[in-house]
Design a protein around this motif. Structure first.
Motif, PDB file in Angstrom:
ATOM      1  N   LEU A   4       0.848  -1.189   0.000  1.00 18.48           N
ATOM      2  CA  LEU A   4       0.000   0.000   0.000  1.00 18.48           C
ATOM      3  C   LEU A   4       0.887   1.244   0.000  1.00 18.48           C
ATOM      4  CD1 LEU A   4      -2.845   1.226   0.216  1.00 18.48           C
ATOM      5  CD2 LEU A   4      -2.632   1.053   2.708  1.00 18.48           C
ATOM      6  N   ASP A   5       0.768   2.056  -1.053  1.00 18.72           N
ATOM      7  CA  ASP A   5       1.605   3.253  -1.145  1.00 18.72           C
ATOM      8  C   ASP A   5       0.798   4.493  -0.797  1.00 18.72           C
ATOM      9  OD1 ASP A   5       0.259   4.272  -3.547  1.00 18.72           O
ATOM     10  OD2 ASP A   5       1.291   2.655  -4.608  1.00 18.72           O
ATOM     11  N   LEU A   6       1.497   5.618  -0.678  1.00 17.11           N
ATOM     12  CA  LEU A   6       0.871   6.851  -0.202  1.00 17.11           C
ATOM     13  C   LEU A   6      -0.183   7.365  -1.179  1.00 17.11           C
ATOM     14  CD1 LEU A   6       0.641   9.029   1.904  1.00 17.11           C
ATOM     15  CD2 LEU A   6       2.662  10.153   0.926  1.00 17.11           C
ATOM     16  N   ASP A   7       0.082   7.301  -2.460  1.00 17.84           N
ATOM     17  CA  ASP A   7      -0.890   7.793  -3.442  1.00 17.84           C
ATOM     18  C   ASP A   7      -2.187   6.996  -3.362  1.00 17.84           C
ATOM     19  OD1 ASP A   7       0.784   9.773  -4.350  1.00 17.84           O
ATOM     20  OD2 ASP A   7       1.527   8.631  -6.086  1.00 17.84           O
ATOM     21  N   THR A   8      -2.060   5.676  -3.251  1.00 16.26           N
ATOM     22  CA  THR A   8      -3.250   4.833  -3.157  1.00 16.26           C
ATOM     23  C   THR A   8      -4.041   5.147  -1.897  1.00 16.26           C
ATOM     24  OG1 THR A   8      -2.143   3.053  -4.371  1.00 16.26           O
ATOM     25  CG2 THR A   8      -4.081   2.452  -3.074  1.00 16.26           C
ATOM     26  N   LEU A   9      -3.323   5.313  -0.778  1.00 13.98           N
ATOM     27  CA  LEU A   9      -3.999   5.631   0.477  1.00 13.98           C
ATOM     28  C   LEU A   9      -4.682   6.991   0.395  1.00 13.98           C
ATOM     29  CD1 LEU A   9      -4.627   4.968   3.439  1.00 13.98           C
ATOM     30  CD2 LEU A   9      -2.451   6.025   4.065  1.00 13.98           C
ATOM     31  N   VAL A 331      -0.407  -2.778  11.964  1.00 16.62           N
ATOM     32  CA  VAL A 331       0.805  -3.525  11.594  1.00 16.62           C
ATOM     33  C   VAL A 331       1.660  -3.795  12.826  1.00 16.62           C
ATOM     34  CG1 VAL A 331       2.961  -3.404  10.289  1.00 16.62           C
ATOM     35  CG2 VAL A 331       0.821  -2.634   9.236  1.00 16.62           C
ATOM     36  N   TYR A 332       1.835  -2.790  13.674  1.00 19.96           N
ATOM     37  CA  TYR A 332       2.673  -2.962  14.857  1.00 19.96           C
ATOM     38  C   TYR A 332       2.020  -3.912  15.854  1.00 19.96           C
ATOM     39  CZ  TYR A 332       6.422   0.344  13.845  1.00 19.96           C
ATOM     40  OH  TYR A 332       7.531   0.964  13.317  1.00 19.96           O
ATOM     41  N   GLN A 333       0.695  -3.876  15.967  1.00 23.58           N
ATOM     42  CA  GLN A 333       0.030  -4.826  16.853  1.00 23.58           C
ATOM     43  C   GLN A 333       0.231  -6.249  16.347  1.00 23.58           C
ATOM     44  OE1 GLN A 333      -3.974  -5.782  16.403  1.00 23.58           O
ATOM     45  NE2 GLN A 333      -4.480  -5.840  18.582  1.00 23.58           N
ATOM     46  N   ARG A 334       0.148  -6.426  15.034  1.00 20.02           N
ATOM     47  CA  ARG A 334       0.345  -7.760  14.455  1.00 20.02           C
ATOM     48  C   ARG A 334       1.742  -8.282  14.803  1.00 20.02           C
ATOM     49  NH1 ARG A 334      -1.992 -10.783  10.303  1.00 20.02           N
ATOM     50  NH2 ARG A 334      -0.748 -12.655   9.978  1.00 20.02           N
ATOM     51  N   ASP A 335       2.741  -7.420  14.759  1.00 17.03           N
ATOM     52  CA  ASP A 335       4.101  -7.838  15.097  1.00 17.03           C
ATOM     53  C   ASP A 335       4.225  -8.240  16.564  1.00 17.03           C
ATOM     54  OD1 ASP A 335       5.047  -7.584  12.572  1.00 17.03           O
ATOM     55  OD2 ASP A 335       6.478  -5.978  12.983  1.00 17.03           O
ATOM     56  N   GLN A 336       3.377  -7.664  17.420  1.00 19.73           N
ATOM     57  CA  GLN A 336       3.439  -8.002  18.849  1.00 19.73           C
ATOM     58  C   GLN A 336       2.776  -9.339  19.152  1.00 19.73           C
ATOM     59  OE1 GLN A 336       1.855  -4.637  21.031  1.00 19.73           O
ATOM     60  NE2 GLN A 336       3.820  -3.573  21.006  1.00 19.73           N
ATOM     61  N   VAL A 353      -3.043  -8.839   5.419  1.00 22.49           N
ATOM     62  CA  VAL A 353      -3.464  -8.281   4.134  1.00 22.49           C
ATOM     63  C   VAL A 353      -4.522  -7.216   4.382  1.00 22.49           C
ATOM     64  CG1 VAL A 353      -4.578  -8.750   1.922  1.00 22.49           C
ATOM     65  CG2 VAL A 353      -2.964 -10.410   2.885  1.00 22.49           C
ATOM     66  N   PHE A 354      -4.329  -6.056   3.763  1.00 22.24           N
ATOM     67  CA  PHE A 354      -5.315  -4.977   3.850  1.00 22.24           C
ATOM     68  C   PHE A 354      -6.170  -4.973   2.588  1.00 22.24           C
ATOM     69  CE2 PHE A 354      -2.033  -3.508   6.777  1.00 22.24           C
ATOM     70  CZ  PHE A 354      -2.797  -3.082   7.856  1.00 22.24           C
ATOM     71  N   GLU A 355      -7.457  -4.721   2.771  1.00 24.24           N
ATOM     72  CA  GLU A 355      -8.391  -4.649   1.658  1.00 24.24           C
ATOM     73  C   GLU A 355      -9.026  -3.262   1.602  1.00 24.24           C
ATOM     74  OE1 GLU A 355      -9.897  -9.281   1.476  1.00 24.24           O
ATOM     75  OE2 GLU A 355     -11.151  -7.780   2.471  1.00 24.24           O
ATOM     76  N   LEU A 356      -9.001  -2.635   0.427  1.00 22.44           N
ATOM     77  CA  LEU A 356      -9.702  -1.385   0.201  1.00 22.44           C
ATOM     78  C   LEU A 356     -11.127  -1.718  -0.233  1.00 22.44           C
ATOM     79  CD1 LEU A 356      -6.916  -0.056   0.408  1.00 22.44           C
ATOM     80  CD2 LEU A 356      -7.532   1.366  -1.555  1.00 22.44           C
ATOM     81  N   VAL A 357     -12.080  -1.333   0.594  1.00 22.48           N
ATOM     82  CA  VAL A 357     -13.479  -1.660   0.351  1.00 22.48           C
ATOM     83  C   VAL A 357     -14.116  -0.522  -0.442  1.00 22.48           C
ATOM     84  CG1 VAL A 357     -15.687  -2.288   1.397  1.00 22.48           C
ATOM     85  CG2 VAL A 357     -13.539  -2.936   2.520  1.00 22.48           C
ATOM     86  N   SER A 358     -14.538  -0.817  -1.648  1.00 21.92           N
ATOM     87  CA  SER A 358     -15.108   0.201  -2.520  1.00 21.92           C
ATOM     88  C   SER A 358     -16.452   0.680  -1.993  1.00 21.92           C
ATOM     89  CB  SER A 358     -15.286  -0.363  -3.934  1.00 21.92           C
ATOM     90  OG  SER A 358     -16.045   0.517  -4.738  1.00 21.92           O
ATOM     91  N   ARG A 359     -16.786   1.928  -2.274  1.00 28.85           N
ATOM     92  CA  ARG A 359     -18.080   2.469  -1.891  1.00 28.85           C
ATOM     93  C   ARG A 359     -19.208   1.834  -2.695  1.00 28.85           C
ATOM     94  NH1 ARG A 359     -17.682   8.725  -2.665  1.00 28.85           N
ATOM     95  NH2 ARG A 359     -16.755   7.992  -4.632  1.00 28.85           N
ATOM     96  N   ASP A 360     -18.884   1.258  -3.823  1.00 22.89           N
ATOM     97  CA  ASP A 360     -19.895   0.708  -4.719  1.00 22.89           C
ATOM     98  C   ASP A 360     -19.880  -0.814  -4.774  1.00 22.89           C
ATOM     99  OD1 ASP A 360     -20.562   3.359  -5.494  1.00 22.89           O
ATOM    100  OD2 ASP A 360     -18.853   3.359  -6.869  1.00 22.89           O
ATOM    101  N   GLY A 361     -19.269  -1.445  -3.760  1.00 19.64           N
ATOM    102  CA  GLY A 361     -19.215  -2.895  -3.754  1.00 19.64           C
ATOM    103  C   GLY A 361     -18.127  -3.394  -4.692  1.00 19.64           C
ATOM    104  N   PHE A 367      -3.742  -5.325  -0.472  1.00 13.05           N
ATOM    105  CA  PHE A 367      -2.400  -4.782  -0.350  1.00 13.05           C
ATOM    106  C   PHE A 367      -1.698  -5.378   0.862  1.00 13.05           C
ATOM    107  CE2 PHE A 367      -5.019  -1.589  -2.389  1.00 13.05           C
ATOM    108  CZ  PHE A 367      -4.231  -1.148  -3.441  1.00 13.05           C
ATOM    109  N   SER A 368      -0.395  -5.436   0.798  1.00 16.92           N
ATOM    110  CA  SER A 368       0.429  -5.806   1.953  1.00 16.92           C
ATOM    111  C   SER A 368       0.993  -4.534   2.573  1.00 16.92           C
ATOM    112  CB  SER A 368       1.570  -6.729   1.533  1.00 16.92           C
ATOM    113  OG  SER A 368       2.441  -6.055   0.623  1.00 16.92           O
ATOM    114  N   LEU A 369       1.510  -4.659   3.787  1.00 16.04           N
ATOM    115  CA  LEU A 369       2.140  -3.518   4.456  1.00 16.04           C
ATOM    116  C   LEU A 369       3.017  -4.049   5.583  1.00 16.04           C
ATOM    117  CD1 LEU A 369       2.128  -0.389   4.257  1.00 16.04           C
ATOM    118  CD2 LEU A 369       0.462  -0.381   6.121  1.00 16.04           C
ATOM    119  N   SER A 370       4.319  -3.878   5.451  1.00 16.79           N
ATOM    120  CA  SER A 370       5.255  -4.343   6.478  1.00 16.79           C
ATOM    121  C   SER A 370       5.451  -3.252   7.526  1.00 16.79           C
ATOM    122  CB  SER A 370       6.604  -4.694   5.851  1.00 16.79           C
ATOM    123  OG  SER A 370       7.244  -3.514   5.369  1.00 16.79           O
TER     124      SER A 370
END
Length: 425
Positions: A4-9, A331-336, A353-361, A367-370
Motif C-alpha cells: 500500500l503506497d501513499l498515493d493509493t492511500l 501492523v505494529y500490533q500484528r508484530d506483537q 493483508v489490507f483490503e480497500l473496500v469500494s463504496r460501490d461494492g 495490499f500488503s504492508l510491512s
C-alpha cells in the motif's frame, strides 16, 4: 501483492473507498482443539456462562461464537503498539503524557500517556496534572483541546491525533456531558467461531496438612505479624478479636486458614468459566474512511485560518496522515502477536493483508504492508500534511501530577500495602 503506497492511500481517503479492512483467521498456539480462555464477565439472570457468547450468521448458517477480545480491549492493544513504535523512534506523532519519574514513591509509574489512560486525553489523570504549575485544563493546550470538536478538529489533531482514531468523549471537562465526542474510526475485535464450552477444575493439597478446624485465624495487632491464632495477640474491635480476611486474596471464608492461603481446597469443577474449544478465531479490523472524512480542519496547527482554496487539500492530507497512523497501529500490533491473556495465545494462519473496500461494492483491492513500510507511509503522509500547515510536533507535551493527585496515589498504595484495600465486589 503490492504494498500500500501513499498515493493509493490518499486517493482512498479522499473518497475512493468506504473503508480499509483486514480479516485474519487465528488458531490457538497449542494447535487445533486446544482450549482457550475468553475474558469473563458478571453473570446476569439466567446466563450459564461468564463469557460473552452469541449466535452469529456466518456463510448462511447460525454459528456459536464467543468474544475473545472486545473492541475496547483491542483499542488498548493497538494504542500500546503505537506507543511502542513511538518510543523506538520509528513512529513520530504527538503525545501528551504525565511524568511521575521525579515523584517520591511513584517513580515506577514512569510516564503515563494519553495512549494508556482509559479516557485518553480527557482522562482524569491528565485533568488532575499540571503544565508549568498550571492545571492542564487552564493551559493553552488544555483549552484548545477542550474547544476541539469534529467540525474543528485541528487542536486534537495537533496534540493527540490518536484520540481522533480511537475516539474520545470529553465528559469530565468544563462542558461536562456536552463535551466534544469523537467517534472511533478504527474498530477491531477477535471472536471465536464454532465454540464448545469446557470446564475448569481446581484443587489444592496442603503439604503441611493444615485443617480448617485449626482456625479461627485473627488479624494480628502488630501489622508486621499479619495474622495470629492467639486471641490475646489479635486486633480488637468492640472488645472482640478481629477475624482475618485479605481483600483480593485467600481462597476461603473470613477467619479460616484458607483466608491466609493455608489448608486444602477440595476438588471442584467450574462450568461457567471453563474455557472453550473452537474451529478457529477471526480478528476483524475496519478503518472507516467515512468517519475520517467527517473530521474538519478550519485552521493550521499554528492557529492560522486555512485559506479557502487550500482547505480541501489540507483536510485530505490530515485525514491521510490519520489513516496512515491507524494502519501503523494495526501492523505494529500484528508484530506483537496475539497473547491475549493466560491460556489465550493465538497465532495467525496467514500474512497480514489490507483490503480497500469500494463504496460501490465489488471485489476489494488487496495490499500488503510491512512494519518498515507502515513507518515510511506515516512519515510521507505527515510530510504532505505539514506542507499544507498541518504538521506534527513529535516532542511530547509533558505534564506532572498535581500534589493532590500524587498524594491520592500514595495513600491508595499505603492502603493496599496494609491489606485495607477496598473490596470492589
Amino acid at each position: 501483492m503490492r504494498s500500500l503506497d501513499l498515493d493509493t492511500l490518499a486517493n482512498a481517503v479522499a473518497g475512493g473507498a468506504a473503508a480499509i479492512r483486514t480479516i485474519t483467521r487465528l488458531d490457538p498456539a497449542g494447535g487445533p482443539g486446544d482450549k482457550v480462555f475468553p475474558p469473563t464477565y458478571v453473570k446476569e439472570r439466567n446466563a450459564t456462562t461468564k463469557y460473552a457468547t452469541e449466535q452469529r450468521r456466518i456463510d448462511g448458517r447460525e454459528v456459536s461464537t464467543v468474544l475473545l477480545d472486545s473492541v475496547a480491549s483491542q483499542a488498548n492493544r493497538l494504542e500500546e503498539a503505537l506507543l511502542d513504535g513511538f518510543r523506538r523512534g520509528e513512529l513520530p506523532f504527538p503525545i501528551v503524557q504525565v511524568d511521575f519519574s521525579n515523584e517520591e514513591g511513584l517513580a515506577d509509574l514512569e510516564q503515563i500517556t494519553a495512549l494508556q489512560a482509559p479516557h485518553r486525553i480527557a482522562d482524569a489523570l491528565l485533568r488532575d496534572s499540571v503544565l508549568g504549575g498550571t492545571p492542564f485544563r487552564h493551559t493553552t493546550v488544555g483549552k484548545e483541546v477542550t474547544d476541539a470538536r469534529p467540525t474543528h478538529a485541528t487542536a486534537m489533531y495537533k496534540y493527540c491525533p490518536t484520540a481522533l482514531i480511537f475516539g474520545v468523549w470529553d465528559s469530565t471537562g468544563p462542558k461536562g456531558g456536552l463535551g466534544a465526542k469523537f467517534q472511533r474510526c478504527l474498530v477491531s475485535e477477535i471472536v471465536g467461531i464454532d465454540v464448545a464450552p469446557g470446564v475448569k477444575t481446581a484443587s489444592r493439597l496442603d503439604p503441611a496438612g493444615i485443617q480448617t478446624k485449626a482456625g479461627p485465624v485473627f488479624k494480628h495487632k502488630d501489622p508486621s505479624q499479619d495474622w495470629t491464632v492467639d486471641p490475646k495477640e489479635a486486633e480488637l474491635a468492640k472488645g472482640k478479636p478481629v477475624e482475618f480476611s485479605r481483600s483480593g486474596g485467600g481462597d476461603g471464608k473470613k477467619g479460616s486458614p484458607s483466608a491466609i492461603n493455608h489448608g486444602n481446597i477440595p476438588p471442584s469443577i467450574d462450568a461457567a468459566a471453563g474455557g472453550v474449544t473452537m474451529s478457529h478465531a477471526v480478528q476483524t479490523t475496519v478503518l472507516s474512511l467515512g468517519a475520517l472524512r467527517r473530521l474538519r480542519f478550519q485552521t493550521t496547527c499554528s492557529g492560522e485560518r486555512l485559506p479557502a482554496e487550500q482547505r480541501d487539500a489540507a483536510e485530505a492530507a490530515a485525514r491521510t496522515a490519520l489513516a496512515a497512523l491507524a494502519l501503523a497501529a494495526v501492523v505494529y500490533q500484528r508484530d506483537q502477536g496475539y497473547d491475549l491473556r493466560s491460556r489465550s495465545t493465538l497465532v495467525a494462519r496467514e500474512p497480514l493483508v489490507f483490503e480497500l473496500v469500494s463504496r460501490d461494492g465489488g471485489e476489494p483491492e488487496r495490499f500488503s504492508l510491512s512494519r518498515s513500510e507502515a513507518a515510511a507511509l506515516l512519515k510521507g503522509a505527515e510530510q504532505n500534511a505539514r506542507r499544507l500547515g498541518l504538521g506534527w510536533d513529535p516532542k511530547p507535551v509533558t505534564l506532572t501530577p498535581a500534589p493532590k493527585l500524587a498524594g491520592l496515589i500514595r495513600k491508595s498504595r499505603e492502603l493496599a500495602a496494609s491489606g485495607e484495600a477496598e473490596d470492589e465486589g
